[in-house]
Design an enzyme around this catalytic site. Structure first.
Site, PDB file in Angstrom:
ATOM      1  N   ASN A 272       7.449  11.425  -1.096  1.00 30.44           N
ATOM      2  CA  ASN A 272       6.082  11.501  -0.556  1.00 30.44           C
ATOM      3  C   ASN A 272       6.047  10.874   0.857  1.00 30.44           C
ATOM      4  O   ASN A 272       7.074  10.364   1.321  1.00 30.44           O
ATOM      5  CB  ASN A 272       5.137  10.779  -1.531  1.00 30.44           C
ATOM      6  CG  ASN A 272       5.381   9.298  -1.503  1.00 30.44           C
ATOM      7  OD1 ASN A 272       6.515   8.853  -1.365  1.00 30.44           O
ATOM      8  ND2 ASN A 272       4.341   8.513  -1.631  1.00 30.44           N
ATOM      9  N   CYS A 274       5.125   8.067   2.402  1.00 27.40           N
ATOM     10  CA  CYS A 274       5.637   6.725   2.780  1.00 27.40           C
ATOM     11  C   CYS A 274       6.965   6.421   2.099  1.00 27.40           C
ATOM     12  O   CYS A 274       7.436   5.281   2.089  1.00 27.40           O
ATOM     13  CB  CYS A 274       4.596   5.679   2.477  1.00 27.40           C
ATOM     14  SG  CYS A 274       3.039   6.033   3.274  1.00 27.40           S
ATOM     15  N   GLU A 276       8.003   6.069  -0.927  1.00 30.72           N
ATOM     16  CA  GLU A 276       8.186   5.209  -2.104  1.00 30.72           C
ATOM     17  C   GLU A 276       8.292   6.011  -3.393  1.00 30.72           C
ATOM     18  O   GLU A 276       8.449   5.437  -4.468  1.00 30.72           O
ATOM     19  CB  GLU A 276       7.050   4.168  -2.201  1.00 30.72           C
ATOM     20  CG  GLU A 276       5.682   4.689  -2.628  1.00 30.72           C
ATOM     21  CD  GLU A 276       4.871   5.266  -1.478  1.00 30.72           C
ATOM     22  OE1 GLU A 276       5.451   5.549  -0.432  1.00 30.72           O
ATOM     23  OE2 GLU A 276       3.654   5.442  -1.646  1.00 30.72           O
TER      24      GLU A 276
HETATM   25  P1  ADP Z   1      -3.851   3.532  -0.932  1.00 34.17           P
HETATM   26  O1  ADP Z   1      -3.793   2.102  -0.548  1.00 34.17           O
HETATM   27  O2  ADP Z   1      -4.929   4.260  -0.176  1.00 34.17           O
HETATM   28  O3  ADP Z   1      -3.960   3.781  -2.395  1.00 34.17           O
HETATM   29  P2  ADP Z   1      -1.090   3.695   0.021  1.00 34.17           P
HETATM   30  O4  ADP Z   1      -1.213   3.141   1.398  1.00 34.17           O
HETATM   31  O5  ADP Z   1      -0.541   2.807  -1.046  1.00 34.17           O
HETATM   32  O6  ADP Z   1      -2.517   4.261  -0.452  1.00 34.17           O
HETATM   33  O7  ADP Z   1      -0.229   5.018   0.078  1.00 34.17           O
HETATM   34  C1  ADP Z   1       0.286   5.593  -1.105  1.00 34.17           C
HETATM   35  C2  ADP Z   1       0.562   7.036  -0.902  1.00 34.17           C
HETATM   36  O8  ADP Z   1      -0.686   7.721  -0.776  1.00 34.17           O
HETATM   37  C3  ADP Z   1       1.307   7.405   0.362  1.00 34.17           C
HETATM   38  O9  ADP Z   1       2.683   7.249   0.295  1.00 34.17           O
HETATM   39  C4  ADP Z   1       0.913   8.848   0.491  1.00 34.17           C
HETATM   40  O10 ADP Z   1       1.624   9.646  -0.434  1.00 34.17           O
HETATM   41  C5  ADP Z   1      -0.539   8.799   0.105  1.00 34.17           C
HETATM   42  N1  ADP Z   1      -1.403   8.563   1.284  1.00 34.17           N
HETATM   43  C6  ADP Z   1      -1.710   7.394   1.869  1.00 34.17           C
HETATM   44  N2  ADP Z   1      -2.541   7.560   2.922  1.00 34.17           N
HETATM   45  C7  ADP Z   1      -2.769   8.869   3.013  1.00 34.17           C
HETATM   46  C8  ADP Z   1      -3.522   9.703   3.892  1.00 34.17           C
HETATM   47  N3  ADP Z   1      -4.215   9.202   4.917  1.00 34.17           N
HETATM   48  N4  ADP Z   1      -3.523  11.038   3.652  1.00 34.17           N
HETATM   49  C9  ADP Z   1      -2.832  11.555   2.626  1.00 34.17           C
HETATM   50  N5  ADP Z   1      -2.102  10.822   1.776  1.00 34.17           N
HETATM   51  C10 ADP Z   1      -2.043   9.521   1.966  1.00 34.17           C
END
Ligand code: ADP
Length: 576
Positions: A272, A274, A276
């Site tokens: 995905n 980031c 992870e």
């Molecule tokens: P959150 O804190 O909003 O739950 P994270 O920063 O932990 O999200 O990111 C987790 C995953 O969510 C990312 O690796 C990506 O797959 C998805 N993600 C995060 N931000 C976005 C975004 N702006 N648009 C689409 N997907 C995102």
């Protein structure tokens, strides 16, 4: 209903994107109502496996954990659970086939996923290279990178109307003939602005660098050798670009596939955005994170980890995320099929830097690594136990037969995987804790007044408390912290305080990587981590970090040299 205690920044984030709105776009729920909506919707899955009467009690437990900011699921769950769209997953990987039909089918599906706030990852390695023949038209192919541009444009176009700005991961195998073009594809800083990119490296490639050998670039269309490349030259190019712009990162494909428990489903090619979450084609995953600030007890001078409470939160998190798989509304039947058959979930932790502050342990110390080992080892054991217990009542995941657990006489699991360290970029703001396992970037953060534009600099509360307790908090110290965001360089402060309150750029890349690798040992998915480098870091520093990450078994690595990029794909959107 008592409203949860939320920071101003959390309220701003919730009001802008998370709280439900009516047709006139007026907000129609409070944060407490949002947590209730999510808790009820997710608890509802209990009725599939037992009496409906237990749903209310489960909903209450889920609500309390979220409202006290002890556990939060990823953003799409908070936004969508219990609404008509109900798409709760943050991470998706879609295959990109070597045909126009395949490329555009996936493009459409990615658009629908991004509309719901999910992030999409792709491997472009199956596409024939630039210059290869296209039999149907008699022409030649424009290559893998040209199709990435198309996907990038799609995200650019739909991001205004989506729940989040949209994020993609693009991966290309290091033995794809377009590898040079891919590695340099972000030299133009505006190109691929909605993509993170990573090179998929193999053990063979890493060995070829060591030996100074050439390695074959292979045309995926017919597996023919396109040409031979000097491994060191490609490696140097990767390092140079990463030094210059932070990209490409690396994804260690062989490490990922060796550790994947569902090898019988084929190879994992991508992660995905980031990185992870390595996933099979069409697979998705829902993440959830335990706030480590919630598992600390005792007065300031005797703070300790509350293992009992941590254990309970792991049980709750596994239960919650397993339920999400049942209540989720999937954007495509192929995604639904593999998600229900693997039941992959990603429970992790956030607030690690806050916890180290509270316990008085410097991030860059052997003590912190031991604590990481102990903490994540505990989460591992407990999450596996929780998944096994769920399997006793709900059955093993349907793809269990033939999986590594099955073939090696391992535990009878409800979920193919259970653990992930997420970036927690937004849920960390909602929970008012430090992101994932990252150190703090500064000891100060910016607070915006509700409804206003006024910005206020706040100092980290644990630092303030500790400085006050030690009798060293004065105007000079406050001014220094607000002006520079750090204290390691302040000789007047006691040495131990300076060691503990470290920030990202003061921690050497080696310690960043070692921390990532330590967590990775107890995580069956991946670990989100940015290896921060100061502006004056050299390409050799980047190379050492990349090598070390590979050698220590990290599934991927991302570096960021301070000031090298005007904007990151996943910035904190100006809240922090
Ligand atoms: P959150 O804190 O909003 O739950 P994270 O920063 O932990 O999200 O990111 C987790 C995953 O969510 C990312 O690796 C990506 O797959 C998805 N993600 C995060 N931000 C976005 C975004 N702006 N648009 C689409 N997907 C995102």
């Amino acid at each position: 209903m008592e409203e949860p205690k939320l920071s101003t920044n959390a309220l701003i984030v919730l009001e802008e994107r998370y709280l439900r709105r009516n047709a006139k776009l007026e907000i129609i729920e409070t944060p407490a109502e949002m947590f209730w909506r999510v808790a009820r919707a997710v608890a509802d899955a209990d009725a599939l496996y037992g009496p409906r009467s237990q749903v209310a009690a489960t909903a209450e437990r889920f609500y309390q954990a979220m409202a006290h900011l002890e556990f939060l699921p990823n953003s799409p769950t908070l936004m969508n659970a219990g609404t008509p769209s109900s798409q709760c997953m943050a991470c998706f990987v879609l295959p990109v086939e070597d045909s126009l039909e395949g490329i555009f089918d996936t493009l459409k599906l990615a658009a629908l996923i991004q509309q719901t706030g999910g992030g999409t990852g792709f491997s472009f390695s199956r596409l024939r290279p630039r210059g290869d023949v296209v039999h149907s038209t008699g022409g030649i192919s424009s290559g893998a990178v040209s199709f990435m541009m198309l996907y990038n444009a799609m995200t650019e176009t739909i991001k205004q109307g989506s729940k989040r700005r949209g994020a993609n991961m693009g991966i290309l195998r290091v033995d794809h003939p377009d590898v040079r073009e891919f590695v340099t594809s972000k030299r133009d800083r505006r190109a691929l602005n909605n993509f993170n990119i990573s090179v998929g490296v193999t053990d063979e490639f890493m060995r070829a660098i060591e030996k100074g050998e050439k390695y074959p670039l292979v045309n995926p269309r017919d597996r023919s050798v396109w040409e031979h490349e000097d491994a060191r030259r490609i490696w140097e190019l990767i390092i140079q670009e990463a030094w210059d712009s932070g990209e490409p990162g690396l994804v260690a494909l062989d490490t990922i596939n060796r550790q994947n428990p569902t090898k019988h489903l084929g190879e994992i090619e991508a992660t995905n955005p980031c990185a992870e979450e390595p996933l099979h084609p069409y697979e998705a995953c829902c993440l959830g994170s335990i706030n480590l600030n919630a598992v600390v007890t005792g007065p300031p001078e005797q703070r300790q980890l509350d293992w009992h409470k941590l254990g309970e939160l792991v049980d709750l998190g596994v239960h919650f995320l397993d339920n999400v798989i049942d209540i989720n509304h999937y954007p495509d039947p192929r995604i639904e099929d593999i998600c229900r058959r693997n039941r992959r979930i990603g429970l992790g932790v956030m607030g690690w830097a806050d916890l180290l502050f509270q316990l008085g342990v410097p991030y860059d110390s052997e003590e912190a690594l031991s604590l990481a080992e102990e903490l994540m080892g505990f989460v591992e054991d407990r999450a596996v136990e929780a998944s096994v217990k769920l399997a006793e009542r709900r059955g093993v995941f349907p793809n269990y037969p033939g999986s590594d657990y099955d073939r090696r006489g391992g535990p009878r699991m409800r979920n193919a995987t259970t653990r992930t360290i997420a970036p927690t970029g937004t849920i960390g703001i909602i929970a008012n804790c430090s992101a994932g396992i990252e150190p703090l970037f500064a000891l100060t953060y910016t607070r915006r007044a509700l409804g206003g534009r006024e910005l206020k600099q706040e100092i980290h509360p644990v630092f303030l408390e500790e400085a006050r307790r030690r009798g060293v908090l004065d105007d000079h110290l406050r001014e220094h912290v607000v002006a520079t965001g750090r204290v390691r360089n302040l000789p007047t402060l006691p040495e131990d305080l300076r060691r503990v309150f470290a920030t990202a750029l003061e921690i050497s890349p080696e310690w960043h990587v070692r921390m990532q690798a330590t967590f990775q040992r107890h995580v069956d998915n991946g670990v989100s981590k940015t290896i921060n480098l100061p502006q004056e870091a050299t390409p050799e520093d980047v190379e050492s970090a990349y090598r070390l990450a590979y050698e220590l078994g990290c599934k991927g690595i991302t570096v960021y040299r301070y000031g090298s990029r005007p904007e990151q794909v996943l910035s904190l959107e100006g809240y922090c």
